[in-house]
Design a protein around this motif. Structure first.
Motif, mmCIF file in Angstrom:
data_model
loop_
_atom_site.group_PDB
_atom_site.id
_atom_site.type_symbol
_atom_site.label_atom_id
_atom_site.label_comp_id
_atom_site.label_asym_id
_atom_site.label_seq_id
_atom_site.Cartn_x
_atom_site.Cartn_y
_atom_site.Cartn_z
ATOM 1 N N TRP A 78 58.709 79.910 59.286
ATOM 2 C CA TRP A 78 59.795 79.170 59.939
ATOM 3 C C TRP A 78 59.311 78.290 61.084
ATOM 4 C CZ3 TRP A 78 60.364 80.157 65.110
ATOM 5 C CH2 TRP A 78 59.811 81.355 65.599
ATOM 6 N N HIS A 79 58.265 78.726 61.794
ATOM 7 C CA HIS A 79 57.842 77.964 62.967
ATOM 8 C C HIS A 79 57.276 76.607 62.568
ATOM 9 C CE1 HIS A 79 55.649 76.922 66.682
ATOM 10 N NE2 HIS A 79 56.595 77.626 67.275
ATOM 11 N N THR A 80 56.442 76.590 61.515
ATOM 12 C CA THR A 80 55.886 75.318 61.053
ATOM 13 C C THR A 80 56.872 74.579 60.162
ATOM 14 O OG1 THR A 80 54.815 76.488 59.221
ATOM 15 C CG2 THR A 80 53.509 76.124 61.213
ATOM 16 N N GLN A 81 57.794 75.293 59.562
ATOM 17 C CA GLN A 81 58.786 74.676 58.683
ATOM 18 C C GLN A 81 59.866 73.943 59.471
ATOM 19 O OE1 GLN A 81 61.684 77.329 56.749
ATOM 20 N NE2 GLN A 81 61.047 76.488 54.776
ATOM 21 N N SER A 82 60.155 74.392 60.679
ATOM 22 C CA SER A 82 61.239 73.817 61.481
ATOM 23 C C SER A 82 61.018 72.324 61.692
ATOM 24 C CB SER A 82 61.326 74.519 62.829
ATOM 25 O OG SER A 82 61.616 75.886 62.670
ATOM 26 N N THR A 83 62.095 71.558 61.544
ATOM 27 C CA THR A 83 61.967 70.103 61.582
ATOM 28 C C THR A 83 63.241 69.458 62.099
ATOM 29 O OG1 THR A 83 61.464 68.136 60.243
ATOM 30 C CG2 THR A 83 62.793 69.853 59.208
ATOM 31 N N THR A 84 63.089 68.224 62.549
ATOM 32 C CA THR A 84 64.252 67.399 62.905
ATOM 33 C C THR A 84 64.464 66.297 61.879
ATOM 34 O OG1 THR A 84 62.862 65.972 64.297
ATOM 35 C CG2 THR A 84 63.959 67.840 65.380
ATOM 36 N N ASP A 85 63.716 66.339 60.773
ATOM 37 C CA ASP A 85 63.815 65.298 59.753
ATOM 38 C C ASP A 85 65.175 65.342 59.068
ATOM 39 O OD1 ASP A 85 62.382 63.264 57.940
ATOM 40 O OD2 ASP A 85 63.190 64.721 56.515
ATOM 41 N N ARG A 86 65.898 64.254 59.155
ATOM 42 C CA ARG A 86 67.268 64.200 58.645
ATOM 43 C C ARG A 86 67.337 64.482 57.147
ATOM 44 N NH1 ARG A 86 72.107 61.630 60.254
ATOM 45 N NH2 ARG A 86 73.479 61.209 58.479
ATOM 46 N N ALA A 87 66.470 63.859 56.364
ATOM 47 C CA ALA A 87 66.522 64.015 54.912
ATOM 48 C C ALA A 87 66.262 65.468 54.510
ATOM 49 C CB ALA A 87 65.507 63.087 54.251
ATOM 50 N N GLN A 88 65.309 66.124 55.170
ATOM 51 C CA GLN A 88 65.007 67.508 54.834
ATOM 52 C C GLN A 88 66.179 68.426 55.171
ATOM 53 O OE1 GLN A 88 62.072 69.170 53.307
ATOM 54 N NE2 GLN A 88 63.921 70.413 53.162
ATOM 55 N N ILE A 89 66.794 68.211 56.330
ATOM 56 C CA ILE A 89 67.925 69.044 56.732
ATOM 57 C C ILE A 89 69.113 68.825 55.799
ATOM 58 C CG2 ILE A 89 69.613 69.435 58.586
ATOM 59 C CD1 ILE A 89 67.250 68.789 60.539
ATOM 60 N N GLU A 90 69.327 67.597 55.371
ATOM 61 C CA GLU A 90 70.389 67.332 54.396
ATOM 62 C C GLU A 90 70.135 68.088 53.102
ATOM 63 O OE1 GLU A 90 70.319 63.098 54.101
ATOM 64 O OE2 GLU A 90 71.907 62.825 55.607
ATOM 65 N N ARG A 91 68.882 68.093 52.628
ATOM 66 C CA ARG A 91 68.561 68.816 51.390
ATOM 67 C C ARG A 91 68.813 70.309 51.554
ATOM 68 N NH1 ARG A 91 64.338 64.908 51.100
ATOM 69 N NH2 ARG A 91 62.911 66.284 52.231
ATOM 70 N N TRP A 92 68.333 70.871 52.660
ATOM 71 C CA TRP A 92 68.560 72.302 52.897
ATOM 72 C C TRP A 92 70.054 72.629 52.941
ATOM 73 C CZ3 TRP A 92 64.569 72.510 57.445
ATOM 74 C CH2 TRP A 92 63.304 72.828 56.931
ATOM 75 N N ALA A 93 70.792 71.824 53.700
ATOM 76 C CA ALA A 93 72.216 72.110 53.884
ATOM 77 C C ALA A 93 72.987 72.028 52.571
ATOM 78 C CB ALA A 93 72.811 71.149 54.914
ATOM 79 N N ARG A 94 72.616 71.094 51.704
ATOM 80 C CA ARG A 94 73.347 70.904 50.455
ATOM 81 C C ARG A 94 72.915 71.900 49.372
ATOM 82 N NH1 ARG A 94 73.218 64.220 50.700
ATOM 83 N NH2 ARG A 94 74.389 64.113 52.671
ATOM 84 N N HIS A 95 71.633 72.265 49.379
ATOM 85 C CA HIS A 95 71.152 73.210 48.374
ATOM 86 C C HIS A 95 71.416 74.658 48.762
ATOM 87 C CE1 HIS A 95 68.061 69.964 46.939
ATOM 88 N NE2 HIS A 95 69.289 69.720 46.531
ATOM 89 N N GLN A 96 71.657 74.918 50.044
ATOM 90 C CA GLN A 96 71.928 76.272 50.525
ATOM 91 C C GLN A 96 73.198 76.248 51.376
ATOM 92 O OE1 GLN A 96 68.101 78.342 51.778
ATOM 93 N NE2 GLN A 96 67.391 76.213 51.737
ATOM 94 N N PRO A 97 74.338 76.040 50.731
ATOM 95 C CA PRO A 97 75.586 75.812 51.472
ATOM 96 C C PRO A 97 76.060 76.989 52.303
ATOM 97 C CG PRO A 97 76.025 76.093 49.126
ATOM 98 C CD PRO A 97 74.543 75.980 49.269
ATOM 99 N N GLN A 98 75.568 78.197 52.035
ATOM 100 C CA GLN A 98 75.990 79.360 52.806
ATOM 101 C C GLN A 98 75.029 79.689 53.949
ATOM 102 O OE1 GLN A 98 78.930 80.917 52.228
ATOM 103 N NE2 GLN A 98 79.248 79.333 50.683
ATOM 104 N N ALA A 99 73.876 79.075 53.959
ATOM 105 C CA ALA A 99 72.834 79.470 54.900
ATOM 106 C C ALA A 99 73.202 79.153 56.344
ATOM 107 C CB ALA A 99 71.521 78.775 54.552
ATOM 108 N N ASN A 100 72.868 80.087 57.242
ATOM 109 C CA ASN A 100 72.809 79.761 58.658
ATOM 110 C C ASN A 100 71.526 78.980 58.912
ATOM 111 O OD1 ASN A 100 75.198 81.078 59.390
ATOM 112 N ND2 ASN A 100 74.166 83.018 59.819
ATOM 113 N N PHE A 101 71.391 78.442 60.125
ATOM 114 C CA PHE A 101 70.156 77.764 60.516
ATOM 115 C C PHE A 101 69.713 78.298 61.872
ATOM 116 C CE2 PHE A 101 71.170 75.021 57.108
ATOM 117 C CZ PHE A 101 70.033 74.290 56.779
ATOM 118 N N ILE A 102 68.386 78.364 62.033
ATOM 119 C CA ILE A 102 67.834 78.696 63.338
ATOM 120 C C ILE A 102 67.185 77.449 63.922
ATOM 121 C CG2 ILE A 102 67.464 81.136 62.820
ATOM 122 C CD1 ILE A 102 64.410 78.914 63.020
#
Length: 241
Positions: A78-102
């Motif tokens: 998670w530490h190296t995975q964490s990002t502010t990249d908009r496209a990546q966050i959009e993909r995560w949010a749409r593919h994992q609609p139930q997930a919380n985020f840290i």
């Protein structure tokens, strides 16, 4: 000072009403969730997907008896995975609609994490004094999160603050109830669902559009409020014979 604020009059009374009534609108649909996550990333908070609660107090991860259901990252990286990249966050949010985020702390920002009552009193005093507070989140399990700039990377390892200042006997009296999330730590970022059947969540009280302040500008007020409430709690403890 406490009597002045307890009176809830004048400017202080207005601030109290604002604290009780203000909560940014957090839409229940996926679009509202995604917008809030993107706003946090745009403010410089690096994000990574996390587990989410399932059926009350169970966790979406595969671990039997997970000790922190819905509160931990999905990946050990998670530490190296964490990002502010908009496209990546959009993909995560749409593919994992139930997930919380840290959000990973210690890179661009830290988080001062205090008991709810102490945090509300400190926030009221800071706002009344005209201090630039920055983003603040509330966790319905009884904590308040103050987002600040990070302390950076001190050359001297002894200059690092522990993530939980209230965990060590030698610092507990000085910082009762205060946790300083910095290098190697993370917190849930709004919007996030907490375990249980009562709809508890982590939500913004002051959104990420507020600039991150220097943590030292908030520390004295937060530690004073924590000490006050810790003292009140101890006063109610039964005397041992």
């Amino acid at each position: 000072m406490s009597a002045e604020f307890d009176g809830r009059t004048g400017k202080q009374g207005k601030i109290s009403q604002w604290l009780r009534g203000r909560r940014p609108k957090e839409a229940a649909d996926d679009g509202g969730r995604e917008d809030l996550l993107l706003a946090a990333a745009a403010a410089g908070l690096p994000l990574a997907p996390a587990a989410h609660p399932v059926s009350g107090y169970r966790c979406s991860c595969d671990r039997v008896g997970c000790p922190t259901p819905g509160r931990h990252p999905l990946s050990f990286a998670w530490h190296t995975q964490s990002t502010t990249d908009r496209a990546q966050i959009e993909r995560w949010a749409r593919h994992q609609p139930q997930a919380n985020f840290i959000t990973a702390t210690g890179t661009t920002h830290d988080v001062l994490d205090v008991p709810m009552d102490a945090g509300r009193e400190a926030l009221e005093r800071l706002l009344a004094a005209g201090v630039e507070v920055g983003p603040v989140a509330e966790s319905d399990d009884g904590r308040m999160l103050f987002f600040t700039l990070t302390r950076g990377t001190p050359e001297d390892e002894d200059e690092w603050w522990p993530c939980q200042l209230d965990c060590h006997p030698e610092t507990m009296d000085e910082h009762p109830g205060l946790r300083w999330h910095c290098r190697g730590s993370y917190v849930l970022v709004p919007p996030a669902r907490l375990p249980g059947d009562d709809g508890q969540s982590v939500h913004w009280l002051r959104g990420p559009e507020h600039p991150l302040p220097d943590p030292l500008t908030l520390l004295e007020s937060l530690t004073d409020a924590c000490a006050k409430y810790a003292g009140e709690d101890q006063a109610t403890w039964p005397t041992r014979h």
